[in-house]
Motif scaffolding. Sequence first.
Motif, PDB file in Angstrom:
ATOM      1  N   ILE A 241      56.375  41.581  33.423  1.00 34.41           N
ATOM      2  CA  ILE A 241      55.320  40.790  32.790  1.00 34.41           C
ATOM      3  C   ILE A 241      54.490  40.047  33.843  1.00 34.41           C
ATOM      4  O   ILE A 241      53.278  39.986  33.787  1.00 34.41           O
ATOM      5  N   ASP A 242      55.204  39.474  34.821  1.00 32.55           N
ATOM      6  CA  ASP A 242      54.554  38.701  35.878  1.00 32.55           C
ATOM      7  C   ASP A 242      55.436  38.815  37.124  1.00 32.55           C
ATOM      8  O   ASP A 242      56.580  39.280  37.044  1.00 32.55           O
ATOM      9  N   HIS A 243      54.909  38.395  38.290  1.00 32.55           N
ATOM     10  CA  HIS A 243      55.699  38.510  39.505  1.00 32.55           C
ATOM     11  C   HIS A 243      56.913  37.578  39.438  1.00 32.55           C
ATOM     12  O   HIS A 243      56.845  36.483  38.892  1.00 32.55           O
ATOM     13  N   TYR A 244      58.023  38.032  39.999  1.00 33.08           N
ATOM     14  CA  TYR A 244      59.276  37.279  39.911  1.00 33.08           C
ATOM     15  C   TYR A 244      60.031  37.436  41.219  1.00 33.08           C
ATOM     16  O   TYR A 244      59.684  38.244  42.083  1.00 33.08           O
ATOM     17  N   LEU A 245      61.089  36.642  41.366  1.00 28.17           N
ATOM     18  CA  LEU A 245      61.926  36.678  42.560  1.00 28.17           C
ATOM     19  C   LEU A 245      63.327  37.146  42.186  1.00 28.17           C
ATOM     20  O   LEU A 245      63.798  36.926  41.073  1.00 28.17           O
ATOM     21  N   GLY A 246      64.010  37.788  43.138  1.00 29.54           N
ATOM     22  CA  GLY A 246      65.385  38.204  42.897  1.00 29.54           C
ATOM     23  C   GLY A 246      65.461  39.401  41.972  1.00 29.54           C
ATOM     24  O   GLY A 246      64.518  40.205  41.851  1.00 29.54           O
TER      25      GLY A 246
ATOM     26  N   ALA B  19      50.516  40.882  33.629  1.00 28.35           N
ATOM     27  CA  ALA B  19      49.558  39.785  33.802  1.00 28.35           C
ATOM     28  C   ALA B  19      48.457  40.131  34.794  1.00 28.35           C
ATOM     29  O   ALA B  19      47.295  39.784  34.595  1.00 28.35           O
ATOM     30  N   HIS B  20      48.808  40.808  35.889  1.00 32.48           N
ATOM     31  CA  HIS B  20      47.820  41.098  36.922  1.00 32.48           C
ATOM     32  C   HIS B  20      48.365  42.144  37.874  1.00 32.48           C
ATOM     33  O   HIS B  20      49.520  42.570  37.770  1.00 32.48           O
ATOM     34  N   LYS B  21      47.502  42.560  38.788  1.00 33.20           N
ATOM     35  CA  LYS B  21      47.911  43.465  39.854  1.00 33.20           C
ATOM     36  C   LYS B  21      47.876  42.708  41.175  1.00 33.20           C
ATOM     37  O   LYS B  21      46.975  41.916  41.416  1.00 33.20           O
ATOM     38  N   VAL B  22      48.867  42.984  42.018  1.00 31.12           N
ATOM     39  CA  VAL B  22      48.978  42.282  43.297  1.00 31.12           C
ATOM     40  C   VAL B  22      48.876  43.310  44.427  1.00 31.12           C
ATOM     41  O   VAL B  22      49.767  44.139  44.593  1.00 31.12           O
ATOM     42  N   GLY B  23      47.779  43.256  45.179  1.00 39.40           N
ATOM     43  CA  GLY B  23      47.630  44.139  46.335  1.00 39.40           C
ATOM     44  C   GLY B  23      48.490  43.649  47.494  1.00 39.40           C
ATOM     45  O   GLY B  23      48.602  42.453  47.741  1.00 39.40           O
ATOM     46  N   CYS B  24      49.087  44.598  48.190  1.00 42.64           N
ATOM     47  CA  CYS B  24      50.011  44.229  49.268  1.00 42.64           C
ATOM     48  C   CYS B  24      49.840  45.194  50.438  1.00 42.64           C
ATOM     49  O   CYS B  24      49.736  46.416  50.243  1.00 42.64           O
TER      50      CYS B  24
END
Length: 934
Positions: free
Chosen positions: A787-792, A893-898
């Motif tokens: 759904i959204d960026h997360y950790l772990g 939710a969005h796209k994250v370029g890396c």
Amino acid sequence: MAPVRGDGMRGLAVFISDIRNCKSKEAEIKRINKELANIRSKFKGDKTLDGYQKKKYVCKLLFIFLLGHDIDFGHMEAVNLLSSNKYSEKQIGYLFISVLVNTNSDLIKLIIQSIKNDLQSRNPIHVNLALQCIANIGSRDMAEAFSNEIPKLLVSGDTMDVVKQSAALCLLRLFRTCPDIIPGGEWTSRIIHLLNDQHMGVVTAATSLIDALVKKNPDEYKGCVSLAVSRLSRIVTASYTDLQDYTYYFVPAPWLSVKLLRLLQNYNPPTEDPGVRGRLNECLETILNKAQEPPKSKKVQHSNAKNAVLFEAINLIIHNDSEPSLLVRACNQLGQFLSNRETNLRYLALESMCHLATSEFSHEAVKKHQEVVILSMKMEKDVSVRQQAVDLLYAMCDRSNAEEIVQEMLNYLETADYSIREEMVLKVAILAEKYATDYTWYVDVILNLIRIAGDYVSEEVWYRVIQIVINREEVQGYAAKTVFEALQAPACHENMVKVGGYILGEFGNLIAGDSRSAPMVQFKLLHSKYHLCSSMTRALLLSTYIKFINLFPEIRDTIQDVFRQHSNLRSADAELQQRASEYLQLSIVASSDVLATVLEEMPSFPERESSILAVLKKKKPGRVPENAEIRESKSPVPNSHSNAHSNAQTNHTSSVNNVNASSDLLGLSTPPASQSGTLIDVLGDIYSTANGNSNVVNNSKKFVFKNNGVLFENDLLQIGVKSEFRQNLGRLGLFYGNKTATALQNFVPTLQWSAEDALKLNVQIKAVEPTLEAGAQIQQLLTAECIDHYLGAPSIVISFRVSGGAQQKITVNLPLTINKFFEPTEMNAESFFARWRNLGGEQQRAQRVFKAQQPLDLPGARNKLTGFGMQLLDSIDPNPDNMVCAGIIHTQAHKVGCLLRLEPNKQAQMFRLTIRSSLEAVTQEICDLLVDQF
């Protein structure tokens, strides 16, 4: 009537005056529209406009554009000005073209042809105008169109010096856009030899170009070193009268000297030739000697130029790190600046000494200035200088001065600026742990930190002191006594209550023999803080109270009354309610033997590297040089609280950690309400934990690069996984294989993932049959939606009972890290480096330098990066050994370029990993996932 001619262009001056005199925005727009209509009619209707008139109208269009208005005509008239032989007209034409012509314009071919004509001109002014225009536009089209002409201009013997100078800078601009524009082979030597040019302007411009070329291909341009050293030698040994045209306030060619010194820092060591190395050392010694000479002028420009060369020379000395005498001299020179009137000089001196402190040759020399640095930390007016003084104290600290430095930092912490307190707390904690010969001193330091700056003590710091106390029996009694005394203060920070609750719950019996710290006194002291604390701390204290029932049976009734209080049993906080009810029933139902078994002391934590250093690096990445000893060694105590507590749950036989699968002694995990167990469940967990096994397995790291394989295996059970992902969706199949000759009963896999995290990664799990027959295998399907960026990553807890045996629990981390939702992205070099530059903010990048865990295996590293989910981009990085990747993380939710860059150093057997993305949390998470995988 002939137009009024002159340098001022009267019509332009009148128009600008009219605009300035406008009383409102509407009046300004009206005047501009009137002028645009007039210019448009002139361009369309008057075919007899001469060069002067075209220039005037084009200048008006430029002025209107600079006011923020769009200009959609006049381009052809500007192009026509390029063919003029008058400098002023040609200049305005080039200016308009540089500012207003789009590189995709149909006029670009006409522009390129005009520029080519000017490049072939014998008039150096026209050639320079053309070069400046090419550099201002700086597009790939320009690079391709003039890839032959500009290098020829640069190295030709017929080219005038002023043109060579412009050609070098123009080529540098195009090189940054199109790195393959520079020809190789014989051109390399010809470009390098520009360092020998007689004209200092040409040498200065060429040095900037060569510096960029060296960064791309250091081996090809290594021949520049000897020429750079030779040129530097001639400058530093020259008097200001020898280079009169290039002397700035009695300092010969300071800008060129700085550029040459920076150029030499691209190589380490700069040269293997002893002759060249000796000459370079002579240059550096001369610069240091000149710094000691009386100033030739009292003007600030003289000292600025002189110090600019000196600091760059010191940077080169630090970079080489091979000449003890130069390093010590540099340190002594910087020490003189610590008391200088100029704030900037004091700051730069402290910054450079931080680097010198990490060298084995100059560390002791830096320590000689300890008193002055401490004074700077306390007395400096500028907070940035005080911050730099703290950094230097941290860098110069070793076993001989640790106690003094730590005490001075503690003293200053009481009045330190709020902006630097958190970082100071981390540094004090790191130094105290590293250099503690007596751990009673370490306990005192951390408790003082909490007392002085409790709001700035992060969780990692107070977790750490607990881990160290548990791991060291000799300090446990002292820690209990000291924290008991600290809790008696009228104003006690909540972090102190947490530490006190944990330590007294484990080791309060060690001080209970003293009437001043009797069991009831300890309990009343802790409980007096209870209602002033957050629910998380209250949960911890409830766990301490159940521990007290085991340690001090005589106060059982008093503690049970606390558990029975309405505010606990009917608390709105589910965690407090559950702990109070379950601990109450545990204290009533369980026998003293069971109670002693499940509430015994915590076992030692496994030895791991401290997490506090990682927190400090993350807070100020790349800014503060590491303390050399801390950088090279690992701390003998465990890691972050998450690992510490998972290990505590693994090894500890206490039901405090097993009353609920999500609950732990520190009360840091809040279980979902649906997991609250009945008393029978509680006691079942107690007995199974006391008599059986509980395994926590973290094998997910090896699945960072792959989707299929064996997640876990022991003598009883094998767990395999097969998974696939598409954009933000994933599907996993878990295969449970019974390796025993009997059936596994009550076989229940349960997802372990907090409600907060479930809002970011929604994982659905299908139930399986409760019996796994002997030798059989069953499959369980999971679906995941990002759904959204997360950790772990979430875990799965498998509980089962072997026939005739104890209850078993196995916890396995699922291969659902954020990189599983990568989409590989193809990019060319231009797009990659443009995006790389755009993601250059401090919050958008993360970088780590680390030792290779095994001998460098570049093909293996490439395979890992391919499996990571990003697109491995070949022929992008100038160094063929470097690996660059690009990808997009898909969430709902969005796209994250890396973007990723991995640079191996074969000689040092090290890697440098750089991650850049549009979200800070994703940048750090991707970096953390990869940093220990190579």
